[in-house]
Write an enzyme that holds these catalytic residues in place. Structure first.
Site, short mmCIF file in Angstrom:
data_model
loop_
_atom_site.label_atom_id
_atom_site.label_comp_id
_atom_site.label_asym_id
_atom_site.label_seq_id
_atom_site.Cartn_x
_atom_site.Cartn_y
_atom_site.Cartn_z
N ARG A 116 -2.76 7.13 1.59
CA ARG A 116 -3.18 8.13 2.32
C ARG A 116 -2.09 8.79 3.56
O ARG A 116 -2.48 9.55 3.99
CB ARG A 116 -4.65 7.76 3.08
CG ARG A 116 -5.69 7.74 1.99
CD ARG A 116 -6.94 7.09 2.63
NE ARG A 116 -6.78 5.95 3.27
CZ ARG A 116 -7.51 4.95 3.86
NH1 ARG A 116 -8.59 5.61 4.13
NH2 ARG A 116 -7.11 4.13 4.17
N TYR B 189 -15.79 -10.55 0.12
CA TYR B 189 -16.57 -9.19 -0.18
C TYR B 189 -17.55 -9.46 -1.01
O TYR B 189 -18.70 -8.86 -0.49
CB TYR B 189 -15.47 -8.15 -0.86
CG TYR B 189 -14.43 -7.67 0.10
CD1 TYR B 189 -14.73 -6.62 0.81
CD2 TYR B 189 -13.06 -8.17 0.14
CE1 TYR B 189 -13.71 -6.00 1.58
CE2 TYR B 189 -12.22 -7.63 0.94
CZ TYR B 189 -12.34 -6.62 1.88
OH TYR B 189 -11.59 -6.25 2.92
N ASP C 159 -7.32 -1.69 -7.23
CA ASP C 159 -7.78 -2.23 -6.01
C ASP C 159 -8.23 -3.76 -6.68
O ASP C 159 -8.56 -4.06 -7.51
CB ASP C 159 -8.96 -1.47 -5.74
CG ASP C 159 -9.33 -2.08 -4.06
OD1 ASP C 159 -8.94 -1.55 -3.17
OD2 ASP C 159 -10.09 -3.02 -3.72
N ARG D 194 0.89 -1.25 0.03
CA ARG D 194 0.01 -0.13 -0.15
C ARG D 194 0.83 1.15 -0.11
O ARG D 194 0.41 2.12 0.79
CB ARG D 194 -1.00 -0.01 1.17
CG ARG D 194 -1.80 -1.23 1.37
CD ARG D 194 -2.76 -1.44 0.50
NE ARG D 194 -3.90 -0.68 0.48
CZ ARG D 194 -5.03 -1.00 1.11
NH1 ARG D 194 -5.22 -2.29 1.46
NH2 ARG D 194 -6.29 -0.32 1.11
N ARG E 72 -6.09 12.89 -4.62
CA ARG E 72 -7.51 12.15 -4.11
C ARG E 72 -8.54 13.34 -3.55
O ARG E 72 -9.63 13.13 -3.84
CB ARG E 72 -7.08 11.62 -2.83
CG ARG E 72 -7.78 10.04 -2.43
CD ARG E 72 -8.53 9.38 -3.42
NE ARG E 72 -9.49 8.85 -2.59
CZ ARG E 72 -10.74 9.14 -2.11
NH1 ARG E 72 -11.26 10.32 -2.69
NH2 ARG E 72 -11.58 8.43 -1.22
#
Ligand code: CP3
Length: 341
Positions: free
Chosen positions: A30, A151, A75, A26, A39
């Site tokens: 962020r 998911y 993703d 990752r 973003r």
């Protein structure tokens, strides 16, 4: 294959004689102010669908830290829309599937699709990354079938994913059908990523570590082999990451891949002993980066010194880097690893 003389690709094959390669799971994300800047002007989906923005955010951590590999910005859930399961990424609370799979009939809503057409943005993103980072090994990726099914069936993130765990036992025949479909599409997706320019591919088994050993064999080892065997003749290193590897490390040794990603819970030397003829990638606890730079350096050196075969080590965190991680800690970590030998 291009870039075969980089320390990263050499380490994937257990033949690195240079500095220890490091990249960070990752790594575009962020914790970086420049990512947050991009973003703030685009939703997560818009970002994943813009080849130019993809290349920009992939380059950010490389420019800052000179990491030894880049990873595609996308993703593991982006291929669910064309597969027939709509996914959204709300700003809070993590990804959501609009209509999760509840019964075997729901599996019929899923279908194969034209990857080059429906996921062209990721493949164009790879080509764009190659223009701006021609000399960095680029990692393509996908989620493992079980992690994707988590998911699809739970509909959102969860700590225990009770619904998918029950589903595979309530409907074993239909689960076999679902997992074959997921494995085949994933293999094709990774194969197109390699054709577009990815130098290696990683399968993220982020939730596979909640399975019993029997189920892990059935729903992780078998599908991973189905995927990786279809990629074997592409001659690029294949990386399997399992979060919570320890209970299954002997079973993972049966997966046809070159590298195993080790999470932070496990002794990576022990993993390397069980994983015969494979390289290992990992596994510093991401929370260590919240300590002082001296603490980070001490922990990284301790791990490097303890490692018995540096030629087959790819340094990484034992899971994804967290938002708000101090940038100086990342700088210290990367310098410590790259200067170690
Ligand atoms: O540098 C990189 O690695 C970026 C590429 C990347 C993303 N997701 C971007 C992303 C990768 C490799 C992933 C994989 C991924 N996605 C996994 C497996 C990795 C792991 O951590 O075990 C999983 C389980 C997902 C599913 C997913 N996507 C979740 C749970 C979330 C929410 C995460 C959160 O912390 O909010 C996402 C969204 C997501 N994917 C973000 C990023 C940068 C955050 C989106 C944002 O910018 O708001």
């Amino acid at each position: 294959m291009a870039l075969e003389n980089t320390n990263f690709i050499k380490a994937c094959y257990g033949k690195n004689d240079g500095s220890i390669p490091i990249w960070i799971m990752r790594q575009a994300g962020r914790y970086l102010p420049e990512y947050l800047e991009v973003r703030s002007k685009a939703t997560f989906k818009e970002l994943c669908q813009s080849p130019e923005l993809i290349a920009e955010v992939v380059k950010q951590p490389i420019d800052r830290f000179n990491l030894d590999a880049a990873i595609l910005f996308s993703d593991i859930l982006t291929f669910l829309d064309p597969l027939g399961a709509e996914v959204t990424f709300p700003d809070k609370g993590g990804p959501k599937i609009t209509d999760p799979i509840e019964t075997p009939d729901d599996i019929d809503k899923l279908h194969k699709f034209d990857i080059e057409k429906e996921l062209h943005f990721a493949l164009d993103g790879i080509k764009e990354i190659k223009k701006v980072l021609p000399n960095k090994p680029l990692i393509g990726f996908a989620g493992s079938p079980f992690t994707i099914s988590c998911y699809l069936i739970e509909g959102q993130g969860s700590k225990s994913f009770d619904k998918p765990k029950k589903f595979i036992h309530q409907y074993p025949d239909d689960s076999a059908r679902l997992f074959e479909l997921l494995a085949d599409i994933t293999a094709e997706y990774l194969s197109t990523q390699i054709d577009a320019g990815a130098d290696t591919v990683q399968l993220f088994g982020s939730w596979d570590g909640i399975l019993s050993r029997d189920d892990f064999y059935e729903y992780t080892v078998k599908p991973a082999n189905r995927i990786f065997r279809k990629l074997k003749d592409k001659n690029v290193p294949r990386i399997m990451f399992v979060n919570n590897l320890a209970p299954y490390v002997d079973l993972v040794n049966e997966i046809d891949c070159e590298v195993v990603g080790v999470d932070y819970r496990m002794d990576i030397n022990y993993a390397a002993k069980v994983l015969t003829n494979k390289s290992v990638q990992g596994n510093l606890d991401p929370s260590i980066l919240f300590g002082s730079p001296e603490h980070v350096q001490e922990k990284a050196v301790k791990q490097l010194e303890s490692f018995e075969n540096l030629d087959r080590l790819i340094f990484n965190l034992g899971h994804g880097i967290q938002p708000k991680t101090p940038i100086e800690s990342v700088e210290t970590l990367v310098k410590t690893v790259q200067n170690f030998r």
